[in-house]
Write an enzyme that holds these catalytic residues in place. Structure first.
Site: not given
Length: 217
Positions: A44-46, A49, A126
């Protein structure tokens, strides 16, 4: 103590993917979008960002500097950035802070030990912090690790904050840039005639709509 809206945010010095950062000095006279990420090499972070990178021109127009953070070290960040750029088809042009001691995460209240998928607080949730040029916290959002952020909403609220910082208006439900805005109740209708030359529509004495003013953030 948790950070609250209107608080001055803590200054810090840390390593990042762009080298050593002294936060106040780096932020200078810009707004800052500061986002924490549970860990490097997470799916998810990928995507998040990558989206933050794709909005690079939007951030420049809004005088916003984006900044990421995870608890992993800089070398890990640099390897992860290559994956982000490959899979999200973009260039990551903003720094990602390394916080292996979790000192910054603790200062900013990014740790939620009872939240799911944080390894009992070893990883951050998050968090989103929107910080104005005076280093004042203007907005916070907290998402669980399982839910990606909505950057359309983040851009929307930044535009609202910048507009309402310089004009005596508030933005109503589901407002988008260019929509009518609400005149704040502290402005009398007589004063509003001078402040809002485009005119206004009074639905109730406390509910007056006017076209979005032309202002510089």
């Amino acid at each position: 103590m948790a950070l609250r809206l209107g608080d001055k945010v803590p200054d810090f010095e840390a390593d990042s993917s762009h080298g050593k950062i002294k936060f106040y000095e780096w932020a200078a006279n810009s707004w800052v979008l500061f986002c924490s990420h549970p860990a490097d090499y997470t799916p998810v972070c990928t995507t998040e960002l990558g989206m933050m990178a794709k909005l690079s021109e939007e951030w420049k127009k809004l005088n916003v500097k984006p900044l990421g953070l995870s608890v992993d070290p800089v070398d890990s960040h640099k390897g992860w950035i290559k994956d982000i750029e490959e899979t999200q088809h973009t260039k990551v042009d903003y720094p990602i802070v390394a916080d292996p001691t979790r000192a910054i995460s603790e200062q900013y209240g990014m740790i939620a030990p009872n939240a799911a998928d944080t390894l009992a607080g070893k990883l951050t949730v998050r968090s989103v912090f929107i910080i104005d040029p005076s280093k004042t916290l203007r907005l916070t959002l907290t998402y669980p690790a399982s839910t990606g952020r909505n950057f359309d909403e983040i851009v929307r609220v930044i535009k609202s904050l910048q507009l309402t910082s310089v004009a005596k208006v508030a933005t109503p439900v589901n407002w988008k840039d260019g929509d009518d805005v609400v005149i704040v109740p502290t402005v009398t209708s007589e004063a509003a005639k001078d402040l809002f030359p485009k005119g206004f529509k009074e639905l109730k004495p406390y509910l007056r709509l006017t076209p979005q003013p032309d202002v510089k953030s």
